[in-house]
Design a protein around this motif. Sequence first.
Motif, PDB file in Angstrom:
ATOM      1  N   ILE A 171       8.327   3.856  -5.350  1.00 50.60           N
ATOM      2  CA  ILE A 171       9.475   4.945  -5.493  1.00 50.60           C
ATOM      3  C   ILE A 171       9.381   5.619  -4.143  1.00 50.60           C
ATOM      4  CG2 ILE A 171       7.729   6.896  -6.278  1.00 50.60           C
ATOM      5  CD1 ILE A 171      10.200   7.855  -7.993  1.00 50.60           C
ATOM      6  N   VAL A 172       8.153   5.678  -3.571  1.00 49.27           N
ATOM      7  CA  VAL A 172       8.189   6.121  -1.982  1.00 49.27           C
ATOM      8  C   VAL A 172       8.988   5.350  -0.958  1.00 49.27           C
ATOM      9  CG1 VAL A 172       7.033   6.664   0.054  1.00 49.27           C
ATOM     10  CG2 VAL A 172       6.064   7.453  -2.328  1.00 49.27           C
ATOM     11  N   TYR A 224       0.001   7.859   1.980  1.00 41.90           N
ATOM     12  CA  TYR A 224      -0.145   6.657   0.981  1.00 41.90           C
ATOM     13  C   TYR A 224      -0.966   5.436   1.496  1.00 41.90           C
ATOM     14  CZ  TYR A 224       1.486   8.559  -3.545  1.00 41.90           C
ATOM     15  OH  TYR A 224       1.625   9.500  -4.536  1.00 41.90           O
ATOM     16  N   PHE A 225      -0.193   5.092   2.497  1.00 45.92           N
ATOM     17  CA  PHE A 225      -0.486   3.831   3.188  1.00 45.92           C
ATOM     18  C   PHE A 225      -1.965   3.842   3.542  1.00 45.92           C
ATOM     19  CE2 PHE A 225      -1.314   1.145   7.065  1.00 45.92           C
ATOM     20  CZ  PHE A 225      -0.949  -0.019   6.612  1.00 45.92           C
ATOM     21  N   PHE A 280       3.389  13.015  -4.366  1.00 43.92           N
ATOM     22  CA  PHE A 280       4.628  12.704  -4.225  1.00 43.92           C
ATOM     23  C   PHE A 280       5.418  13.668  -4.898  1.00 43.92           C
ATOM     24  CE2 PHE A 280       8.696  10.659  -5.753  1.00 43.92           C
ATOM     25  CZ  PHE A 280       9.288  10.449  -4.437  1.00 43.92           C
ATOM     26  N   VAL A 295       4.502  11.363   3.440  1.00 42.69           N
ATOM     27  CA  VAL A 295       4.121  10.720   2.020  1.00 42.69           C
ATOM     28  C   VAL A 295       3.684   9.321   2.212  1.00 42.69           C
ATOM     29  CG1 VAL A 295       4.582  10.286  -0.189  1.00 42.69           C
ATOM     30  CG2 VAL A 295       4.959  12.550   0.679  1.00 42.69           C
ATOM     31  N   ALA A 296       4.510   8.554   2.747  1.00 41.38           N
ATOM     32  CA  ALA A 296       4.474   7.062   2.809  1.00 41.38           C
ATOM     33  C   ALA A 296       3.252   6.703   3.893  1.00 41.38           C
ATOM     34  CB  ALA A 296       5.716   6.606   3.537  1.00 41.38           C
ATOM     35  N   GLN A 341      -1.250   4.504  -6.890  1.00 38.36           N
ATOM     36  CA  GLN A 341       0.035   4.540  -6.548  1.00 38.36           C
ATOM     37  C   GLN A 341       1.195   4.761  -7.516  1.00 38.36           C
ATOM     38  OE1 GLN A 341       1.254   1.142  -4.174  1.00 38.36           O
ATOM     39  NE2 GLN A 341      -0.715   0.791  -3.274  1.00 38.36           N
ATOM     40  N   CYS A 367      -4.562   3.757   0.459  1.00 39.10           N
ATOM     41  CA  CYS A 367      -4.592   2.588  -0.110  1.00 39.10           C
ATOM     42  C   CYS A 367      -4.850   1.369   0.946  1.00 39.10           C
ATOM     43  CB  CYS A 367      -3.098   2.287  -0.733  1.00 39.10           C
ATOM     44  SG  CYS A 367      -2.480   3.330  -1.891  1.00 39.10           S
ATOM     45  N   PHE A 368      -4.476   1.443   2.080  1.00 34.44           N
ATOM     46  CA  PHE A 368      -4.905   0.372   3.023  1.00 34.44           C
ATOM     47  C   PHE A 368      -6.456   0.521   3.132  1.00 34.44           C
ATOM     48  CE2 PHE A 368      -5.896  -1.270   7.044  1.00 34.44           C
ATOM     49  CZ  PHE A 368      -5.454  -2.333   7.188  1.00 34.44           C
ATOM     50  N   THR A 425      -8.858  -3.044  -7.775  1.00 34.55           N
ATOM     51  CA  THR A 425      -7.599  -3.376  -7.122  1.00 34.55           C
ATOM     52  C   THR A 425      -6.498  -2.740  -8.098  1.00 34.55           C
ATOM     53  OG1 THR A 425      -8.327  -5.376  -6.165  1.00 34.55           O
ATOM     54  CG2 THR A 425      -6.146  -5.006  -6.355  1.00 34.55           C
ATOM     55  N   SER A 442       2.544   8.485  -8.573  1.00 40.92           N
ATOM     56  CA  SER A 442       3.643   8.890  -8.085  1.00 40.92           C
ATOM     57  C   SER A 442       4.827   8.900  -9.188  1.00 40.92           C
ATOM     58  CB  SER A 442       4.197   8.085  -6.819  1.00 40.92           C
ATOM     59  OG  SER A 442       4.376   6.770  -7.204  1.00 40.92           O
ATOM     60  N   SER A 449      -8.076  -0.872  -0.287  1.00 40.48           N
ATOM     61  CA  SER A 449      -8.207  -2.215  -0.441  1.00 40.48           C
ATOM     62  C   SER A 449      -9.070  -3.013   0.548  1.00 40.48           C
ATOM     63  CB  SER A 449      -6.664  -2.754  -0.261  1.00 40.48           C
ATOM     64  OG  SER A 449      -6.064  -2.226   0.914  1.00 40.48           O
ATOM     65  N   ARG A 450      -9.165  -2.564   1.530  1.00 39.94           N
ATOM     66  CA  ARG A 450     -10.132  -3.206   2.496  1.00 39.94           C
ATOM     67  C   ARG A 450     -11.648  -3.183   2.267  1.00 39.94           C
ATOM     68  NH1 ARG A 450      -7.541  -5.536   7.387  1.00 39.94           N
ATOM     69  NH2 ARG A 450      -6.031  -6.323   5.778  1.00 39.94           N
ATOM     70  N   ASN A 456       0.724  -1.210  -0.059  1.00 36.56           N
ATOM     71  CA  ASN A 456      -0.035  -0.122  -0.056  1.00 36.56           C
ATOM     72  C   ASN A 456       0.834   1.241  -0.026  1.00 36.56           C
ATOM     73  OD1 ASN A 456      -2.677  -1.042  -0.156  1.00 36.56           O
ATOM     74  ND2 ASN A 456      -2.291  -1.996   1.956  1.00 36.56           N
ATOM     75  N   ILE A 457       2.340   1.094  -0.278  1.00 34.10           N
ATOM     76  CA  ILE A 457       3.104   2.276  -0.535  1.00 34.10           C
ATOM     77  C   ILE A 457       3.736   2.317  -1.801  1.00 34.10           C
ATOM     78  CG2 ILE A 457       5.153   3.600   0.504  1.00 34.10           C
ATOM     79  CD1 ILE A 457       4.256   2.584   3.327  1.00 34.10           C
ATOM     80  N   PRO A 458       3.770   3.420  -2.501  1.00 34.55           N
ATOM     81  CA  PRO A 458       4.170   3.394  -3.903  1.00 34.55           C
ATOM     82  C   PRO A 458       5.897   2.870  -3.631  1.00 34.55           C
ATOM     83  CG  PRO A 458       2.937   5.317  -3.746  1.00 34.55           C
ATOM     84  CD  PRO A 458       2.959   4.542  -2.444  1.00 34.55           C
TER      85      PRO A 458
END
Lengths: 244, 300, 226
Positions: free
Chosen positions: A77-78, C204-205, C180, C200-201, C166, C208-209, C159, C169, C212-213, A73-75
Amino acid sequence: MNYHWDWQFFFQEADDGLKYYEWVIAGLGWTTAVSLASLAVALLLGSVLGVMRTTPTRWLVAIGDTYVDLFRNIPLIVQLFLWFFVVPELVPDKIGIWMKQDLPYIVTAVVGLGLYTAARIAEQVKSGINALPRGQRFAGLALGFTEWQTYRYVRLPMAYRIVLPALTSESMNIFKNSAVTYAVGILELYFQYKQIIEKTSQVLEITIVVTMAYFMLAFVMNRMLAFVEKRTRVPGLISGTGGK
Amino acid sequence: MRKSLTALALSLSIAGLAAPAQAQAQLTGTLQKIKETGSITVGHRESSVPFSYLDADQKPVGYAMDLCAKVVDAVKSELKMPNLQVKYQAVTSQNRIPLMQNGTIDLECGSTTNSVARQQQVGFSVHYFITSVRMAVRKDSGIKDIGDLNGKPVATTTGTTSDALIKQNERGKHIDVKNIYGKDHADSFLMVESGRAAAFVMDDILLAGLIANSKNPSDFAIVGPSLRDEPYGVMVRKDDAPFKAVVDKTLIGLMKSGEAEKLYTKWFMNPIPPRNVNLNFPMSPALKAAFASPSDKGVE
Amino acid sequence: MSDFDFSVITANWHFLAEGLRYTLQVTVTAMIGGIIIGTLLALMRLSSIKPLQWFAAGYVNFFRSVPLVQVILAVFLILPLLLQFLTGKMIPIGAENSAYFTFTIFEAAYYSEIMRSGIQSVPRGQIGAGYALGFTYGQTMRLVVLPQAFRNMLPVLLTQTIVLFQDVSLVYAIGATDFFGAADKITQRDLRPVEMYTTVAVVYFVICFALSRLVKRLQARIAIIR
């Protein structure tokens, strides 16, 4: 179009005394090295994680699941930037300085790309194992195998064959994803692509050559895995199409 | 986004109205393109302090940007288009030349060395700055000269001329350095700041800008002899004499009237955004000479 | 890391949010455009007309063999040349607009493979049934096959969209200001990589998390109709 085609420049000498086509070849070499090393890391770690997620032990499943959630869940590049810029600042100073000065950049890149891809491989391995009939595990246990032995001798040999087509496409993905490692200083093919554009501005020629190089890598990888797939096919199962 | 869309729509309608009314058949090249599209695109850098970089609001500002604003004004009056829309496009050292060639940008206002090699691909205005290539190091590293770099990792920004310089120097002086490539100047400087690289070889004024903006400016020093002097010019398309004439006329005018020197003082001798640091970088004799007798001759 | 400076983030929050908005805009544009083009490609691939099959297969294999980051840069540099060749005029496009185009045509290849297996998941008999009702090919596809294919593949399509989100970026490579890219530009100016990249991480997490859930839940609710 006032574009000046010139294929000769590939044989001209660049600033560092090498010719431009040699830059392309050097880039190809780094791309292959980073990709294959990352693939090895990803297959190993991904398999372990995939198996962990199918065991009856809860905390193992939890670790495996968390890993996959985190790294998917993290790109990419990151993630690479985290390994390159952030991690060395978070560890004790001595290790941080060692990471920054002595650790070859390719290690950072391989760790980043390998760990990222491991999450994907873990998903595939897990679904391969789960696709097997439950009876196989019970049959193994009934024969007196330990849990681990049922994996080693019964389930994994089957599971890998089932997921081989999916692993093939992950292996091809890793070559494409390796292009992103240019951002952490790897002088791979995409980096050389950018370099040559800056030096010569012959955008079209170099785009054609580099695109073909990536094609070739994907094709070679595909054929090699198709061969493996053919050799390991389980008689009686309708397995993959020989890697399309 | 909405604002820029409105501006776009507005400029399109203006261009639509203006074009048939005063169609000038004799226009060619960039001037013709500007006339037809109703807009001019200025290429700028993101971390070339104080030439062309992003301020606190992420807007491009700097000495070269101010000079280019004057050029844009001249273009407006030349084409009689007071409402000409000005667009900005960030460029890097890797993509600035292709983007100039493919028409994405019309004018590059950053810190681009005018070299004979580049003149085969793009054109340059008269020079508005002369820089010396030197290196930035951490003071505690004890590095004083290029000879001290033997066996050490050295950062440089990809696609810049110092990349070529360091490679030539490696051969000439039998110095073996480990090249590390930053994506942009700030990236390369970050390598020195974080201890990844022992030195960053680059135009001294850019080094001064980066040091001034760092967390602890007193940690760094610019050392070594000048590896070479390089003139900066505004990049334009190759063989586009009418457009280059407008650019040159404007810049020479600014140099003769003393206005260029005022702009120099504003950016090099006074506090500048985003953190109000003062670079204290007086005009060099070489630059004074360049202002007195403007030239667009590139370095070898 | 003793001096984690949150003010770097709070001071630049607006710029980051603008970047995130651009990331979302590219994602949504490429999702809609990609699914439409992808569906057409899938229909071509499954049609009985050979040249159409070849074209679709070539398109899909091409884009699935080259790195996205290379396509992003190549399109950015080559598209203006191409337009100049076609129109005889220089048409500036800009990094931001170039990315909309690139992601749409690139993602179409991936969506097309998903739609192809979606169409194949619909039993053949239904096509016969469509024709028996007097539907044309277009009607059969539009009214019978595609709605089911789309429904069956919805979780997979979503998905892929998270992956796309992502992947945006990578416009960093051409200097466009996505989420990003915004963080990277602030890093370049303020020299604060630890704070920016960590933030940023995390963002994104979280996004996206959560997505996806949601997809997982959806997947449980949509059983493939057979």
